[in-house]
Write an enzyme that holds these catalytic residues in place. Sequence first.
Site, mmCIF file in Angstrom:
data_model
loop_
_atom_site.group_PDB
_atom_site.id
_atom_site.type_symbol
_atom_site.label_atom_id
_atom_site.label_comp_id
_atom_site.label_asym_id
_atom_site.label_seq_id
_atom_site.Cartn_x
_atom_site.Cartn_y
_atom_site.Cartn_z
ATOM 1 C CD GLN A 177 -2.829 -0.874 2.512
ATOM 2 O OE1 GLN A 177 -2.852 -1.740 3.369
ATOM 3 N NE2 GLN A 177 -3.530 0.241 2.615
ATOM 4 C CG HIS A 178 0.222 3.445 2.398
ATOM 5 N ND1 HIS A 178 -1.055 3.922 2.572
ATOM 6 C CD2 HIS A 178 0.394 2.468 3.343
ATOM 7 C CE1 HIS A 178 -1.610 3.273 3.596
ATOM 8 N NE2 HIS A 178 -0.760 2.387 4.071
ATOM 9 C CG ASP A 205 0.239 -5.444 1.092
ATOM 10 O OD1 ASP A 205 -0.466 -4.580 1.654
ATOM 11 O OD2 ASP A 205 1.460 -5.551 1.289
HETATM 12 O O1 LIG Z 1 1.522 0.221 4.911
HETATM 13 C C1 LIG Z 1 0.990 -0.865 5.096
HETATM 14 C C2 LIG Z 1 -0.419 -0.952 5.540
HETATM 15 O O2 LIG Z 1 -1.032 0.286 5.747
HETATM 16 C C3 LIG Z 1 1.792 -2.111 4.862
HETATM 17 O O3 LIG Z 1 1.121 -3.255 5.333
HETATM 18 C C4 LIG Z 1 2.161 -2.225 3.392
HETATM 19 O O4 LIG Z 1 0.988 -2.526 2.641
HETATM 20 C C5 LIG Z 1 3.288 -3.209 3.147
HETATM 21 O O5 LIG Z 1 2.954 -4.526 3.433
HETATM 22 P P1 LIG Z 1 3.969 -5.769 3.587
HETATM 23 O O6 LIG Z 1 4.964 -5.707 2.495
HETATM 24 O O7 LIG Z 1 4.566 -5.703 4.946
HETATM 25 O O8 LIG Z 1 3.064 -6.967 3.454
#
Ligand SMILES: O=C(CO)[C@@H](O)[C@H](O)COP(=O)(O)O
Length: 475
Positions: free
Chosen positions: A71-72, A224
Amino acid sequence: MKSDLVAGIDSSTQSTKVVVCDADTGEIVRTGRASHPEGTEVAPAAWWDAFREATDGLLDGVGAIGIGGQQHGMVTLDEAGEVVRPALLWNDTRSAKAAEDLGGELGAENWAKSVGSLPVASFTVTKLRWMAENEPELADRVARVLLPHDWLTWRLLGQDAEPVTDRGDASGTGYFSPSTGTYRQDLLAHAFGGRTPELPKVIGPAETAGHTPDGILVSAGTGDNMAAALGLELVPGDVVVSLGTSGTVFGVSETASADSSGIVAGFADATGRFLPLACTLNAARVLTATSAMLGVELAEFDKLALAAAPGSGGLTFLPYLDGERTPNLPDAKGTLFGLNRANMTPENLARAAVEGMLCGLAAGLDALVEQGLEVRRVLLIGGGAQSAAVRAVAPIVFGVPVVIPEVAEYVAVGAARQAAWALASSTEPPRWQEDHGYTPLEPTEADRAEGHRIQQRHLEARELGHGISAKPKED
Ligand SMILES: O=C(CO)[C@@H](O)[C@H](O)COP(=O)(O)O
Ligand SMILES: Nc1ncnc2c1ncn2[C@@H]1O[C@H](COP(=O)(O)OP(=O)(O)O)[C@@H](O)[C@H]1O
């Protein structure tokens, strides 16, 4: 009759993972994987290279594909569709000051009401503000802003396609309202110095984004965590704790949340509902960093942690190794409290790392409950859930039954399920999981009491070390 195959992609922080599933049953028939480069600033081309490597030879007979992405992340494109600068990822904390400024300019209540979340350094909107202030010439060239999964979906479709996103991933930008399902262009312009780049079209959960040049249907994709919820077929009462690079704790809800304390982010999910979520910056890597420090492999690290008593002999480890997001301490460092000559053992240190990592998520779980989320049991997933020590300590620290779903890449499975949904163009996604059906690890009363003591010590250490209130503030 041979049924269709569908592919799901998890393009997360450390790697790309692929599952190819039977579209009717969800049975996983092929898998693939490729690593991503280290760092919190990454050229999007690296995700494309990893996608190609991970899917090499796997897409024969695949009728549809969906992408779940970290995300983000801020992907900026110019008029020609070229990347303006490497993407800043969710775990890049350089925009901490921009986040603080944006919070102050519009107020916590306002942000929570407008977009369901407070802007922290992870959110795209704060990265845009950072860019406007620090790279104004590059910011002037930005014609379009995408998220990692939007960019990959677009790359898959071919660059003449219209870029799309879904409401789940859009809800992590800080300029999209999960409750109305529309962009807040005013917030985007406010953050980005008056600039108003194009944003991807938000399409519905089962809509088709388009087709690849080879004719494979591409679904909307999502963030994700939203994909993991879809892969687990999450129902109310089930709360996921995901231990990847990030630690996340989340559940599905019929109603939007708006936590003005900023602990819970009020995201949308990938089905039309909501996904309140708390996220820490330090999860599985706390285990790998501690095992490296102790000079042991992960299996030996588990044995050490399991050889120590609950409470780690009084050691409390605040594992803010990469700064922290929840609590919002982007510049924090890790701290070890309570050392004496008797408890300074590798066993206690290993256990304190596990307990410290899980306590951060237990605080997130408490905040979700305060937001009204029902918690019947925790489903533990992600790379860190493979640790025997984590599995043993989780029921103690969370104080609720913990279920370990069969080991699988649930983000990729969720993306594949979304692809199957779009392919079938049915009202509901296909049912793939009968039930998780695994015997939950039930905490005893003594475990709950111990877990409470461990959590109290963690909160007190937080207060001691970082001057933040151990207890949630009263309104
Ligand atoms: O920033 C967030 C949720 O807001 C994280 O969960 C990212 O989406 C990255 O995820 P992973 O690579 O750790 O699964
Ligand atoms: N048995 C284990 N014990 C602890 N950590 C593990 C174990 N197996 C994998 N990991 C860690 O899990 C992380 C990868 O998890 P994953 O969920 O794939 O992360 P991401 O989705 O953020 O890329 C890596 O840091 C890896 O070292």
